[in-house]
Design an enzyme around this catalytic site. Structure first.
Site, PDB file in Angstrom:
ATOM      1  CG  ASN A 208      -0.143  -0.073   2.501  1.00 26.58           C
ATOM      2  OD1 ASN A 208       0.639   0.979   2.915  1.00 26.58           O
ATOM      3  ND2 ASN A 208      -0.463  -1.048   3.364  1.00 26.58           N
ATOM      4  CB  ILE A 306      -0.667  -6.138  14.800  1.00 23.20           C
ATOM      5  CG1 ILE A 306      -0.083  -6.874  13.637  1.00 23.20           C
ATOM      6  CG2 ILE A 306       0.555  -5.979  15.704  1.00 23.20           C
ATOM      7  CD1 ILE A 306       0.848  -6.497  12.600  1.00 23.20           C
TER       8      ILE A 306
END
Ligand code: C5P
Length: 399
Positions: A208, A306
């Site tokens: 990205n 995460i």
């Protein structure tokens, strides 16, 4: 900045010892006094004469030195400094301190000192990655030893990977941070930053556009307030800040493992743009056109979250901060995200193209917490970082 401070510098035996000579010059230039200690192996790489000439002080080498003991015993020597710096910190010196061995002057000083210790490891990449070294490292970190580096790169032994000693400028920045009386002194803060790369085959990946600029600015701002920062970064386009512990990763799975290995921490700021999906049917070899005109079908698997994992971890940091990049209903979406992920704060921003925030130097954020939504005016990413770091310091002081 270091005027009036004294550094006890232990120079271990590694080729990186030559960089410690530069470090002595930088320390002296910053106004610090340096008491040098040279191990027997260290003296194979740099001479006592160079060390003492640059430090302008006697170099200490032997544990059983009658003159030294008459002038200043080794216990006292271990306590004269404001900070003990071990550079290069060899695998051997790390092992000695992790297991409490005191068999020469350096290891005895490290065991006898009540002064904070900063280590700059330097060793071959295999030695660094060996489970024994990583075990010792975990013990040292748990004992409160600070770390700068190691860096990743070309090594004197011809191999490539983590193990290079941090550059003298970065060690100086870490020394300044360790000695700063900022409000985050003695706190360990974990920061994730940058994009992740998810491989399609050995040569291609999905990524990205995150530059890592905001995460890097946050890590630097936390460092400037005296925090010990572990900076877990995907392949970002801006370089990591000096004076923080940098852990480089590529994929989301590697980022999760690095984050878990870096705990415990007082706070975690998860600014990374983690890919939600990875390619489940990665090619072991480069995928080839087969002439049929058919495109390969990629299958995806969901990556670990995460932020959510850290928010639920047994060793959960007291303050967990997540980010939310939204293009509409910013406050509503970010508030829902805060609840879903279980973090304490969400720093939300509107990244629709007309804002120019993505890839730009400014940011306009809303801080979502227990207290509701607080809009900050549009300002530079560095200013956002400084304001956030101060808020983190306040929150840790009050909890
Ligand atoms: O779910 P979304 O990507 O919008 O959430 C953004 C926040 O979650 C950021 O703080 C990002 O670092 C974190 N995140 C994560 N692991 C993921 C996805 C996002 O830590 N797999």
């Amino acid at each position: 900045m270091l005027a009036g401070k004294r550094i006890l510098l232990v120079i271990g035996g590694g080729i990186a010892a030559y960089k410690s000579l530069l470090l002595i010059r930088l320390l002296k230039g910053a106004g610090a006094a340096v008491t040098p200690v040279l191990t027997r192996a260290g003296a194979e790489f740099v001479t006592p004469l160079s060390v003492s000439a640059l430090a302008g002080e006697k170099v200490h080498q032997a544990l059983f030195d009658l003159t030294d003991e008459a002038e200043m015993g080794h216990i006292q020597l271990s306590r004269v400094a404001d900070l003990v710096v071990v550079a290069p910190a060899t695998a051997d010196l790390m092992a000695k301190l992790a297991t409490g061995r005191a068999e020469d002057l350096a290891s005895t000083l490290l065991l006898a000192t009540d002064t904070p210790v900063l280590m700059a490891p330097a060793m071959n990449v295999r030695m660094w990655q060996h489970p024994a070294t990583q075990r010792n490292l975990a013990m040292l970190l748990a004992d409160g030893v600070r770390l700068v580096g190691p860096d990743q790169g070309e090594m004197a032994c011809g191999e490539f990977g983590p193990g290079r000693m941090a550059e003298p400028e970065a060690i100086l920045a870490a020394i300044e941070a360790a000695l700063s009386d900022g409000p985050l002194k003695g706190r360990h803060v974990l920061v994730t930053s940058g994009p992740t790369h998810e491989p399609i085959d050995p040569v291609r990946y999905i990524a990205n556009r995150s530059s890592g600029a905001q995460g890097t600015a946050i890590a630097a701002a936390l460092r400037d307030l005296g925090a010990e920062v572990t900076f877990v970064s995907g392949p970002a386009s801006v370089p990591p800040p000096a004076g923080v512990r940098v852990v480089r990763v590529e994929t989301a799975q590697q980022m999760l493992a690095a984050v878990q290995a870096a705990l415990p921490a007082d706070a975690a700021v998860m600014a990374a743009a983690v890919a939600d999906w990875r390619v489940a049917n990665q090619g072991a070899q480069k995928m080839k056109k087969d002439g049929s005109g058919r495109a390969p079908a990629l299958e995806f698997a969901e990556n670990p979250d995460i932020l959510a994992t850290v928010s639920k971890a047994a060793a959960r940091p007291r303050l967990v901060v997540g980010f939310a990049a939204e293009t509409e209903h910013v406050v509503d979406h970010a508030t829902a995200k805060r609840a879903r992920k279980g973090c304490d704060w969400i720093v939300a921003n509107d990244v629709s193209p007309q804002t120019g925030i993505m890839g730009g130097s400014e940011n306009a954020v809303v801080l979502i917490s227990d207290a509701g939504a607080e809009s900050w005016p549009r300002m530079g990413k560095d200013q956002v970082a400084k304001k956030l770091a101060l808020r983190i310091a306040e929150a840790l002081q009050n909890s």
